[in-house]
Design a protein around this motif. Structure first.
Motif, mmCIF file in Angstrom:
data_model
loop_
_atom_site.group_PDB
_atom_site.id
_atom_site.type_symbol
_atom_site.label_atom_id
_atom_site.label_comp_id
_atom_site.label_asym_id
_atom_site.label_seq_id
_atom_site.Cartn_x
_atom_site.Cartn_y
_atom_site.Cartn_z
ATOM 1 N N THR A 120 -83.850 57.540 31.631
ATOM 2 C CA THR A 120 -84.630 56.695 32.536
ATOM 3 C C THR A 120 -85.978 56.352 31.924
ATOM 4 N N THR A 140 -73.457 63.450 41.127
ATOM 5 C CA THR A 140 -73.177 62.200 40.439
ATOM 6 C C THR A 140 -71.681 62.026 40.236
ATOM 7 N N LEU A 156 -80.220 58.085 39.784
ATOM 8 C CA LEU A 156 -80.626 57.746 38.419
ATOM 9 C C LEU A 156 -79.782 58.457 37.362
ATOM 10 N N GLN A 157 -78.884 59.338 37.805
ATOM 11 C CA GLN A 157 -77.922 59.994 36.911
ATOM 12 C C GLN A 157 -76.499 59.502 37.198
ATOM 13 N N GLU A 158 -76.394 58.450 37.979
ATOM 14 C CA GLU A 158 -75.111 57.969 38.464
ATOM 15 C C GLU A 158 -74.440 57.006 37.481
ATOM 16 N N ARG A 161 -76.496 53.012 39.206
ATOM 17 C CA ARG A 161 -77.787 53.208 38.539
ATOM 18 C C ARG A 161 -78.473 51.866 38.275
#
Length: 324
Positions: free
Chosen positions: A62, A199, A290-292, A297
């Motif tokens: 990110t 996730t 944000l980890q998807e 994401r």
């Protein structure tokens, strides 16, 4: 000299950075890093606030996305976790003496690191517990923070063996008996990908597992009774209409609809009173958006970039598209 940040083969450290430790008001050392964009003119600095049991390494991807867009990123490991000082002899217990200590740490970080060493304007991107910290501190941050984006803010708890009400009661009793520094449960065995609530992206899940396996000193076990008790008290205060009305920083709340950690309905409910906020559901995403998977994401990052930096008119038009 011992390294401050840690690299793994599939999670290299971003370049163009400064890292180190800063001291809190009560003498703890917290690990931080500032990542600079290569753009000739910076668009501003994103203060990245992590969730519970997270650390800087988990956000390298990110951070690269944000610096590539012309933003600088300043982040630190919360007290009691990651590479920051632990607060108890047993390093695995996730503990905080008072939740407001997190807010004092954020204030110190802004004063000691962000203000002198980064670029204006300042924004906040905060996940889960970090989002709760940001919401709690927001009324007195309005002169320093231009905008906030909160992902899956920790304003409720689900997916546990006991109900939230039971956990609240047990944590309160334990604290009243002087047992606040002990957890209510033992550390559970790490969940395999197929059972994890965080996730649906196996590659990113395994990358994060790899970082934790290579550097177990960064990881954390169950929260203590005091951590839970003070977090619930903060949730009650922060989600009250009076507090939500007092937040004037323009905000976007990004809510994954398949969140099994923080109830989606609780995230949706605050939008009724959070006058400064726009609510953006990410349909199908789990807690760690944000980890998807890329489909989720990218939607979350698009909502972020439509809002930070950007005009309010642009933000409303672009962000609403992701809620459909």
């Amino acid at each position: 000299m011992e390294p401050v940040l840690f690299s793994t083969p599939d999670n290299p450290i971003p370049e163009n950075r400064a890292e180190g430790f800063f001291e809190t008001h009560d003498g703890h050392r917290l690990r931080y890093a500032v990542f600079r964009s290569d753009a000739p003119v910076a668009k501003g600095t994103v203060v990245l606030l992590q969730g519970r049991n997270e650390y800087i390494e988990k956000y390298f991807e990110t951070i690269r996305d944000l610096t590539a867009s012309g933003l600088w990123v300043a982040t630190f490991d919360l007290r009691g976790q990651g590479g920051s000082d632990r607060l108890l002899k047993n390093r695995q217990y996730g503990h905080v003496r008072r939740f407001i200590d997190y807010e004092h740490d954020l204030d110190t970080f802004l004063e000691k690191i962000v203000l002198p060493d980064t670029r204006l304007p300042f924004f906040i991107l905060a996940h889960s517990t970090g989002a709760l910290i940001a919401m709690s501190a927001a009324p007195y941050l309005s002169t320093r923070i231009e905008r906030m984006v909160l992902t899956a803010p920790f304003i409720g708890l689900s997916g546990q063996a006991a109900s939230e009400g039971t956990i609240r009661a047990l944590a309160g009793v334990a604290c009243s008996l002087g047992l606040g520094s002990f957890p209510l449960t033992r550390k559970l065995k790490e969940q395999p990908f197929r059972d994890n609530p965080l996730t649906s992206d196996q590659t990113r899940f395994e990358r994060n597992v790899g970082v934790a396996a290579a550097h177990p000193e960064l990881t954390l076990g169950p929260p203590t009774a005091r951590w839970l008790h003070d977090s619930f008290l903060t949730i009650d205060r922060v989600t009250s209409p009076n507090h939500l009305f007092s937040i004037t920083i323009p905000t976007v709340v990004i809510a994954p609809t398949r969140d099994e950690i923080v109830p989606y309905i609780a995230q949706e409910r605050i939008s009724r009173y959070f006058r400064a906020a726009q609510f953006v559901p990410i349909n199908g995403a789990r807690h760690e958006v944000l980890q998807e998977r890329d489909v989720y994401r990218k939607a979350a990052l698009a909502a972020f970039h439509a809002f930070i930096p950007g005009s309010d008119a642009e933000a409303v038009e672009e962000v609403e598209d992701f809620g459909t």
